[in-house]
Design a protein around this motif. Sequence first.
Motif, mmCIF file in Angstrom:
data_model
loop_
_atom_site.group_PDB
_atom_site.id
_atom_site.type_symbol
_atom_site.label_atom_id
_atom_site.label_comp_id
_atom_site.label_asym_id
_atom_site.label_seq_id
_atom_site.Cartn_x
_atom_site.Cartn_y
_atom_site.Cartn_z
ATOM 1 N N VAL A 163 0.844 -1.194 0.000
ATOM 2 C CA VAL A 163 0.000 0.000 0.000
ATOM 3 C C VAL A 163 0.881 1.247 0.000
ATOM 4 O O VAL A 163 1.801 1.363 0.814
ATOM 5 N N ASP A 165 0.398 5.125 0.749
ATOM 6 C CA ASP A 165 -0.627 5.956 1.366
ATOM 7 C C ASP A 165 0.030 7.171 2.021
ATOM 8 O O ASP A 165 0.688 7.053 3.053
ATOM 9 N N GLY A 166 -0.134 8.348 1.399
ATOM 10 C CA GLY A 166 0.510 9.550 1.926
ATOM 11 C C GLY A 166 2.014 9.401 1.871
ATOM 12 O O GLY A 166 2.582 9.176 0.799
ATOM 13 N N LYS A 168 3.601 7.012 3.569
ATOM 14 C CA LYS A 168 3.883 5.672 4.104
ATOM 15 C C LYS A 168 3.837 4.616 3.005
ATOM 16 O O LYS A 168 3.031 4.695 2.072
ATOM 17 N N GLN A 183 4.931 -0.932 8.382
ATOM 18 C CA GLN A 183 4.957 0.291 7.592
ATOM 19 C C GLN A 183 6.302 0.985 7.745
ATOM 20 O O GLN A 183 6.988 0.832 8.751
ATOM 21 N N GLU A 189 5.420 11.564 -1.305
ATOM 22 C CA GLU A 189 3.984 11.617 -1.050
ATOM 23 C C GLU A 189 3.259 10.865 -2.162
ATOM 24 O O GLU A 189 3.561 11.046 -3.338
ATOM 25 N N ARG A 192 -3.271 7.237 -2.505
ATOM 26 C CA ARG A 192 -3.412 5.867 -2.004
ATOM 27 C C ARG A 192 -3.503 4.875 -3.158
ATOM 28 O O ARG A 192 -4.271 5.065 -4.104
ATOM 29 N N GLN A 193 -2.723 3.822 -3.047
ATOM 30 C CA GLN A 193 -2.676 2.792 -4.079
ATOM 31 C C GLN A 193 -2.424 1.450 -3.409
ATOM 32 O O GLN A 193 -1.575 1.331 -2.520
ATOM 33 N N GLU A 194 -3.178 0.419 -3.799
ATOM 34 C CA GLU A 194 -3.010 -0.915 -3.231
ATOM 35 C C GLU A 194 -2.799 -1.933 -4.346
ATOM 36 O O GLU A 194 -3.541 -1.933 -5.332
ATOM 37 N N ASP A 245 -9.961 -5.763 4.416
ATOM 38 C CA ASP A 245 -9.683 -4.467 5.044
ATOM 39 C C ASP A 245 -8.907 -4.710 6.342
ATOM 40 O O ASP A 245 -9.499 -5.048 7.379
ATOM 41 N N ASN A 247 -7.463 -2.732 8.350
ATOM 42 C CA ASN A 247 -7.717 -1.802 9.456
ATOM 43 C C ASN A 247 -8.847 -2.292 10.364
ATOM 44 O O ASN A 247 -8.859 -2.012 11.566
#
Length: 368
Positions: A163, A165-166, A168, A183, A189, A192-194, A245, A247
């Motif tokens: 991932v 993301d920002g 990270k 992470q 920067e 978001r991409q997965e 997901d 999270n």
Amino acid sequence: MQLVKSTRDAILRPLQIVSGIVEKRHTMPILANVLIQKEGTRVSFLATDLEVQITTHAEIGMGDELSSTTVAARKLLDIVRALSETSTVSLQLDGKRMNVQGGKSRFALQTLEADSFPLVAQAESYAASVTLPQKTLKHLFNMVHFSMAQQDIRYYLNGLLLVLDGDKVIAVATDGHRLAYCQVKTEQEFARQEVIIPRKTIAELQRLLEEIDDPVQIDIAPNQIKLKFADIELLSKLVEGKFPDFNRVIPKGYQNTFTIDRAELLRALQRTAIMTSDKFKGVRSVLEPGIMKISSTNADQEEAVEELEIDYGGASLDIGFNVTYLLEVLNNLKVETVQFAFGDSNSSALISIPDNADFKYVVMPMRI
């Protein structure tokens, strides 16, 4: 025609780099071969299984001619590896045969036409790019790879989620019973991409990446990832599908927590695991204020019990785990202490590194 003439190690290294993905059995015999292409002194070595493709280069060519051929990758690798380390090795094309000579050793190998060698088509454009030090990317993969599924019918679990993301870069792997998350922060920067990288690709990258600061350029397309580092280029198809997901899986707000010496817990679990069987790897963990008791039994009514003193003042808990899932994460972490967090006896456990939010490991309980 003289293709290559150099030291044994100079030829061995590129063969070792590309040969890892070569399948011993394949419906297309030519995929057991390595494609060798010479442009003057520059020689490229390429292998593919049509899912992953690895290319590397070496300045070991002889003469100015352009030439190319394919030859059995593992066989050529084994031959070169078996030659004396001090040998000067030459590869020569003679019609449809490749002659390999090193010292007083000579070998003749069959070749197949380079024009018949299938290549992975490179994506026309890449939607995202990131550059990381080799050791950082290797660290990301090492921290989560053991949680990938193996031959799961849910094919999207047979890989690693990457991932952006920002600022990270995140790596996640799960087999449905446990989940590992790691992470790293960057100075770049990203939107978001997965993407899901196949298990075999991750294994090759773990083998090829080194513990150095040299950069890896990662380019991501909708169905392909390309990584370039040192003199290596790796192309890989991506796994299609929707990754869970993560999270929602990672618990938040657990109150029952304690820290423990990683090596001490690892040794206790290794001893307890002796009494488990191949079919049932369950261990029971009972938590009381100040004490953690780990036990296991087997079909022969044999038993192992370990008692550890811990800095714990939470609720009493009785919870079972697959000991393999605990051993793998503890073996993988190179830290002095780890932190455990629990909800209740039916909830997953969260393992992390104290004062470090970059790594999380979730393991589901099992009925003992």
